[in-house]
Design an enzyme around this catalytic site. Structure first.
Site, PDB file in Angstrom:
ATOM      1  N   ARG A 250       1.634   1.850  -3.517  1.00  0.00           N
ATOM      2  CA  ARG A 250       0.487   2.398  -4.273  1.00  0.00           C
ATOM      3  C   ARG A 250       0.201   3.834  -3.865  1.00  0.00           C
ATOM      4  NH1 ARG A 250      -4.022  -2.016  -3.780  1.00  0.00           N
ATOM      5  NH2 ARG A 250      -5.174  -0.652  -5.213  1.00  0.00           N
TER       6      ARG A 250
ATOM      7  N   CYS B 113      -0.859   2.668  16.617  1.00  0.00           N
ATOM      8  CA  CYS B 113      -2.000   3.553  16.862  1.00  0.00           C
ATOM      9  C   CYS B 113      -1.696   4.556  17.988  1.00  0.00           C
ATOM     10  CB  CYS B 113      -3.201   2.684  17.246  1.00  0.00           C
ATOM     11  SG  CYS B 113      -4.659   3.616  17.712  1.00  0.00           S
TER      12      CYS B 113
ATOM     13  N   CYS C 119      -6.688   2.065  12.779  1.00  0.00           N
ATOM     14  CA  CYS C 119      -6.090   1.086  13.695  1.00  0.00           C
ATOM     15  C   CYS C 119      -6.680  -0.294  13.424  1.00  0.00           C
ATOM     16  CB  CYS C 119      -6.371   1.501  15.143  1.00  0.00           C
ATOM     17  SG  CYS C 119      -5.646   0.343  16.339  1.00  0.00           S
TER      18      CYS C 119
ATOM     19  N   CYS D 125      -8.589  -0.817  17.175  1.00  0.00           N
ATOM     20  CA  CYS D 125      -9.614   0.038  17.824  1.00  0.00           C
ATOM     21  C   CYS D 125     -10.210   0.941  16.735  1.00  0.00           C
ATOM     22  CB  CYS D 125      -8.971   0.852  18.961  1.00  0.00           C
ATOM     23  SG  CYS D 125      -8.098   2.345  18.444  1.00  0.00           S
TER      24      CYS D 125
ATOM     25  N   CYS E 289      -4.863   3.820  20.981  1.00  0.00           N
ATOM     26  CA  CYS E 289      -4.786   2.675  21.923  1.00  0.00           C
ATOM     27  C   CYS E 289      -3.350   2.263  22.183  1.00  0.00           C
ATOM     28  CB  CYS E 289      -5.599   1.496  21.382  1.00  0.00           C
ATOM     29  SG  CYS E 289      -4.871   0.709  19.933  1.00  0.00           S
TER      30      CYS E 289
ATOM     31  N   HIS F  53     -14.726   1.733  -1.702  1.00  0.00           N
ATOM     32  CA  HIS F  53     -13.673   0.961  -1.018  1.00  0.00           C
ATOM     33  C   HIS F  53     -12.727   1.862  -0.248  1.00  0.00           C
ATOM     34  CE1 HIS F  53     -14.605  -2.228  -4.295  1.00  0.00           C
ATOM     35  NE2 HIS F  53     -15.434  -2.290  -3.284  1.00  0.00           N
TER      36      HIS F  53
ATOM     37  N   TYR G  61       0.822  -1.222   0.000  1.00  0.00           N
ATOM     38  CA  TYR G  61       0.000   0.000   0.000  1.00  0.00           C
ATOM     39  C   TYR G  61       0.856   1.271   0.000  1.00  0.00           C
ATOM     40  CZ  TYR G  61      -4.132  -2.783   0.156  1.00  0.00           C
ATOM     41  OH  TYR G  61      -5.119  -3.667  -0.213  1.00  0.00           O
TER      42      TYR G  61
HETATM   43  C1  BV8 Z   1     -18.021  -7.795   1.327  1.00  0.00           C
HETATM   44  C2  BV8 Z   1      -9.740  -1.930  -2.199  1.00  0.00           C
HETATM   45  C3  BV8 Z   1     -19.226  -8.750   3.054  1.00  0.00           C
HETATM   46  C4  BV8 Z   1      -8.450  -2.572  -1.758  1.00  0.00           C
HETATM   47  C5  BV8 Z   1     -11.001  -3.711  -3.274  1.00  0.00           C
HETATM   48  C6  BV8 Z   1     -21.468 -11.191  -3.248  1.00  0.00           C
HETATM   49  C7  BV8 Z   1     -21.915 -10.153  -2.431  1.00  0.00           C
HETATM   50  C8  BV8 Z   1     -21.058  -9.553  -1.517  1.00  0.00           C
HETATM   51  C9  BV8 Z   1     -19.720  -9.978  -1.420  1.00  0.00           C
HETATM   52  C10 BV8 Z   1     -19.278 -10.986  -2.219  1.00  0.00           C
HETATM   53  C11 BV8 Z   1     -20.142 -11.594  -3.134  1.00  0.00           C
HETATM   54  N1  BV8 Z   1     -19.432 -12.550  -3.765  1.00  0.00           N
HETATM   55  C12 BV8 Z   1     -18.167 -12.563  -3.306  1.00  0.00           C
HETATM   56  C13 BV8 Z   1     -18.041 -11.644  -2.352  1.00  0.00           C
HETATM   57  C14 BV8 Z   1     -16.817 -11.343  -1.629  1.00  0.00           C
HETATM   58  C15 BV8 Z   1     -15.960 -10.282  -2.272  1.00  0.00           C
HETATM   59  C16 BV8 Z   1     -15.932 -10.357  -3.761  1.00  0.00           C
HETATM   60  O1  BV8 Z   1     -16.663  -9.637  -4.423  1.00  0.00           O
HETATM   61  N2  BV8 Z   1     -15.070 -11.203  -4.287  1.00  0.00           N
HETATM   62  C17 BV8 Z   1     -14.918 -11.297  -5.724  1.00  0.00           C
HETATM   63  C18 BV8 Z   1     -13.465 -11.623  -6.052  1.00  0.00           C
HETATM   64  C19 BV8 Z   1     -15.880 -12.347  -6.235  1.00  0.00           C
HETATM   65  N3  BV8 Z   1     -16.405  -8.980  -1.860  1.00  0.00           N
HETATM   66  C20 BV8 Z   1     -15.945  -8.492  -0.700  1.00  0.00           C
HETATM   67  O2  BV8 Z   1     -15.217  -9.095   0.054  1.00  0.00           O
HETATM   68  C21 BV8 Z   1     -16.429  -7.111  -0.315  1.00  0.00           C
HETATM   69  N4  BV8 Z   1     -16.908  -7.159   1.028  1.00  0.00           N
HETATM   70  O3  BV8 Z   1     -18.776  -8.212   0.530  1.00  0.00           O
HETATM   71  O4  BV8 Z   1     -18.167  -7.945   2.643  1.00  0.00           O
HETATM   72  C22 BV8 Z   1     -19.398  -8.434   4.451  1.00  0.00           C
HETATM   73  C23 BV8 Z   1     -20.604  -7.895   4.864  1.00  0.00           C
HETATM   74  C24 BV8 Z   1     -20.767  -7.630   6.206  1.00  0.00           C
HETATM   75  C25 BV8 Z   1     -19.711  -7.848   7.098  1.00  0.00           C
HETATM   76  C26 BV8 Z   1     -18.495  -8.356   6.654  1.00  0.00           C
HETATM   77  C27 BV8 Z   1     -18.324  -8.659   5.322  1.00  0.00           C
HETATM   78  C28 BV8 Z   1     -15.307  -6.104  -0.312  1.00  0.00           C
HETATM   79  C29 BV8 Z   1     -14.655  -6.022  -1.650  1.00  0.00           C
HETATM   80  C30 BV8 Z   1     -13.679  -4.839  -1.681  1.00  0.00           C
HETATM   81  C31 BV8 Z   1     -12.265  -5.322  -1.936  1.00  0.00           C
HETATM   82  N5  BV8 Z   1     -11.380  -4.168  -2.113  1.00  0.00           N
HETATM   83  N6  BV8 Z   1     -10.256  -2.606  -3.395  1.00  0.00           N
HETATM   84  C32 BV8 Z   1      -7.358  -2.401  -2.761  1.00  0.00           C
HETATM   85  O5  BV8 Z   1      -7.578  -1.783  -3.824  1.00  0.00           O
HETATM   86  O6  BV8 Z   1      -6.243  -2.893  -2.470  1.00  0.00           O
HETATM   87  S1  BV8 Z   1     -11.495  -4.486  -4.684  1.00  0.00           S
HETATM   88  C33 BV8 Z   1     -10.546  -4.006  -6.037  1.00  0.00           C
HETATM   89  O7  BV8 Z   1     -10.773  -4.928  -7.092  1.00  0.00           O
HETATM   90  C34 BV8 Z   1     -10.990  -2.718  -6.664  1.00  0.00           C
HETATM   91  O8  BV8 Z   1     -11.339  -1.759  -5.726  1.00  0.00           O
HETATM   92  C35 BV8 Z   1     -12.157  -3.085  -7.512  1.00  0.00           C
HETATM   93  O9  BV8 Z   1     -13.349  -3.045  -6.784  1.00  0.00           O
HETATM   94  C36 BV8 Z   1     -11.928  -4.532  -7.778  1.00  0.00           C
HETATM   95  C37 BV8 Z   1     -11.860  -4.832  -9.250  1.00  0.00           C
HETATM   96  O10 BV8 Z   1     -10.948  -4.056  -9.794  1.00  0.00           O
HETATM   97  P1  BV8 Z   1     -11.275  -3.120 -11.080  1.00  0.00           P
HETATM   98  O11 BV8 Z   1     -11.380  -1.760 -10.595  1.00  0.00           O
HETATM   99  O12 BV8 Z   1     -12.401  -3.648 -11.898  1.00  0.00           O
HETATM  100  O13 BV8 Z   1      -9.944  -3.321 -11.801  1.00  0.00           O
HETATM  101  P2  BV8 Z   1      -9.458  -4.596 -12.603  1.00  0.00           P
HETATM  102  O14 BV8 Z   1      -7.978  -4.562 -12.595  1.00  0.00           O
HETATM  103  O15 BV8 Z   1     -10.175  -5.820 -12.150  1.00  0.00           O
HETATM  104  O16 BV8 Z   1      -9.985  -4.295 -14.066  1.00  0.00           O
HETATM  105  C38 BV8 Z   1      -9.534  -3.142 -14.730  1.00  0.00           C
HETATM  106  C39 BV8 Z   1     -10.486  -2.970 -15.906  1.00  0.00           C
HETATM  107  O17 BV8 Z   1     -10.120  -1.785 -16.599  1.00  0.00           O
HETATM  108  C40 BV8 Z   1     -10.407  -4.094 -16.907  1.00  0.00           C
HETATM  109  O18 BV8 Z   1     -11.724  -4.379 -17.350  1.00  0.00           O
HETATM  110  C41 BV8 Z   1      -9.572  -3.512 -18.046  1.00  0.00           C
HETATM  111  O19 BV8 Z   1      -9.938  -4.056 -19.299  1.00  0.00           O
HETATM  112  C42 BV8 Z   1      -9.966  -2.080 -17.989  1.00  0.00           C
HETATM  113  N7  BV8 Z   1      -8.952  -1.123 -18.458  1.00  0.00           N
HETATM  114  C43 BV8 Z   1      -7.608  -1.205 -18.336  1.00  0.00           C
HETATM  115  N8  BV8 Z   1      -7.051  -0.080 -18.834  1.00  0.00           N
HETATM  116  C44 BV8 Z   1      -8.068   0.719 -19.260  1.00  0.00           C
HETATM  117  C45 BV8 Z   1      -9.287   0.061 -19.024  1.00  0.00           C
HETATM  118  N9  BV8 Z   1     -10.477   0.593 -19.334  1.00  0.00           N
HETATM  119  C46 BV8 Z   1     -10.482   1.817 -19.895  1.00  0.00           C
HETATM  120  N10 BV8 Z   1      -9.362   2.530 -20.146  1.00  0.00           N
HETATM  121  C47 BV8 Z   1      -8.145   2.009 -19.841  1.00  0.00           C
HETATM  122  N11 BV8 Z   1      -7.031   2.711 -20.114  1.00  0.00           N
HETATM  123 ZN    ZN Z   2      -5.894   1.714  18.224  1.00  0.00          ZN
END
Ligand code: BV8
Ligand code: ZN
Length: 355
Positions: A91, A210, A152, A155, A213, A144, A88
């Site tokens: 990034r 943190c 933290c 906490c 805490c 996100h 991170y």
């Molecule tokens: C949660 C931050 C529940 C961190 C990210 C159904 C419902 C709910 C949840 C789930 C579900 N099924 C599965 C899940 C779990 C999971 C999930 O979705 N898994 C996936 C793999 C199936 N979801 C979660 O865990 C979420 N939380 O549901 O919690 C819960 C509820 C209550 C209590 C506790 C828990 C949380 C998900 C968030 C994860 N964090 N980001 C970080 O960045 O390090 S996700 C991260 O990947 C991104 O933020 C983004 O969301 C995701 C996908 O990335 P993209 O942005 O699409 O980028 P990618 O590289 O994939 O694609 C790039 C695209 O751009 C391509 O299409 C490419 O062709 C195109 N491109 C490239 N260059 C260009 C271009 N287009 C135009 N111009 C260009 N130049």
């Molecule tokens: Zn703390």
């Protein structure tokens, strides 16, 4: 019925041609955009690709050996907080040294042109580039959270808009030290249980702790896999969606495979919205797949396509290009004061309850 507009045949893989019935007509799109009363956008890493930031799946460069989604989890942080912090910190460094592109500016102008009820942008991106493109804060929801929130691990303490680079002395990002640390760190699958005995990439006492805490490790304030999205943000998104039907949903630079973010395109579809995809590669559209002849597909770089297709509504962009400074602790969004107060209450409650 329009004929298929984009047929993909990649000789390398001899994949069966993928057909799309979606329109590629810019003038038809602009007529729909102009007449749409409520437009929702879902943005992904592809929007920032032209600003030089790797996409999530392509988090390449020195991270090519690490699966980004394997590092974006609380479990990964528990196992090797130093490695996750380096990911991170890298990034943060890249995002702070990047610039918003014309795609970010075009969306910010569309927000101003359509107004708060007419346009809402949901961003999966954590890079801060839409904010720096002066996107109206009330019309930008960070599903996100942000690379620049630090919180933290133990906490409720949170610090928003921390743009320091390095964020901590032990997280200085220079290629040599990072590469040395990564090669010293266990193998790319170091996050598997088998490597529990491996030395931490960075000793825990050298990582930021943190100030509230005192014992908890600070972590990036982003939403990791398995973590719920910020409740306040989701509430604001649902309030906007609840105030009227969506006419048009823009899916910009995202594989639309991560939920619940990707689910918003299905909400839009159920409300009868047309879908417009802007993507470099239309073979993997995730939840935005299955485009119909009433939908639109614009293949290309979002930084070039967006100013082009939004031009009819936002006009020429040149005059609008001007970056917003990133000031530590500066409030960039409306309503964040509320969120911040809420978070402070949480911290006070936590300490009031602690022995
Ligand atoms: C949660 C931050 C529940 C961190 C990210 C159904 C419902 C709910 C949840 C789930 C579900 N099924 C599965 C899940 C779990 C999971 C999930 O979705 N898994 C996936 C793999 C199936 N979801 C979660 O865990 C979420 N939380 O549901 O919690 C819960 C509820 C209550 C209590 C506790 C828990 C949380 C998900 C968030 C994860 N964090 N980001 C970080 O960045 O390090 S996700 C991260 O990947 C991104 O933020 C983004 O969301 C995701 C996908 O990335 P993209 O942005 O699409 O980028 P990618 O590289 O994939 O694609 C790039 C695209 O751009 C391509 O299409 C490419 O062709 C195109 N491109 C490239 N260059 C260009 C271009 N287009 C135009 N111009 C260009 N130049
Ligand atoms: Zn703390």
């Amino acid at each position: 019925m329009s004929s298929p507009t984009s047929i993909h045949q990649s000789p390398r893989h001899q994949q069966p041609p993928t057909r799309s019935w979606a329109s590629t007509s810019v003038s038809d799109f602009q007529a729909v955009l102009k007449s749409s009363k409520r437009v929702l956008a879902l943005c992904g890493a592809g929007l920032s690709a032209s600003s030089g930031l790797e996409t999530f799946r392509g988090a390449g460069g020195m991270w090519r050996d690490y699966e980004a989604s394997a590092l974006a989890t609380p479990e990964a942080f528990e196992k090797d907080p130093g490695l996750v912090w380096l990911f991170y910190a890298y990034r943060r460094h890249k995002a702070l040294n990047a610039k918003p592109n014309m795609g970010h500016y075009a969306l910010a102008e569309l927000a101003r042109a359509k107004g708060e009820e007419g346009f809402m942008c949901l961003s999966q991106n954590i890079d801060g580039l839409s904010q720096r493109a002066n996107h109206p804060p009330a019309q930008l929801k960070l599903l996100h959270s942000s690379l620049f929130d630090i919180k933290c691990f133990s906490c409720p303490y949170i610090e928003k808009d921390n743009f320091s680079d390095p964020v901590h002395p032990s997280l200085l990002i220079d290629e040599a030290s990072i590469t040395a640390r990564l090669s010293a760190a266990s193998t790319p699958i170091s996050l598997s249980s088998a490597s529990a005995s491996k030395p931490p990439t960075i000793p825990l006492d050298e990582l930021p702790h943190c100030p509230a805490c005192k014992t908890g490790l600070l972590r990036p304030g982003v939403v990791w896999f398995g973590e719920s999205l910020p409740k306040q943000t989701l509430a604001e998104v649902n309030q906007w969606i609840g105030r009227g039907l969506i006419d048009l949903c823009l899916m910009i630079g995202t594989t639309a495979q991560v939920y619940p973010a990707a689910g918003y395109v299905q909400v839009a579809r159920m409300e009868g919205a047309r879908i417009a995809v802007v993507n470099m590669d239309s073979r993997e559209l995730g939840a935005a797949g299955g485009l119909r002849s009433v939908d639109f597909l614009f293949e290309g770089d979002a930084a070039r396509v967006l100013p082009d297709i939004l031009g009819g509504v936002v006009g020429e962009l040149e005059g609008f290009v001007g970056e917003v400074a990133m000031v530590n602790g500066a409030r960039t969004g409306e309503g964040e004061g509320v969120e911040e107060e809420e978070e402070m209450d949480e911290v006070q409650k936590y300490f009031a309850a602690s022995p």
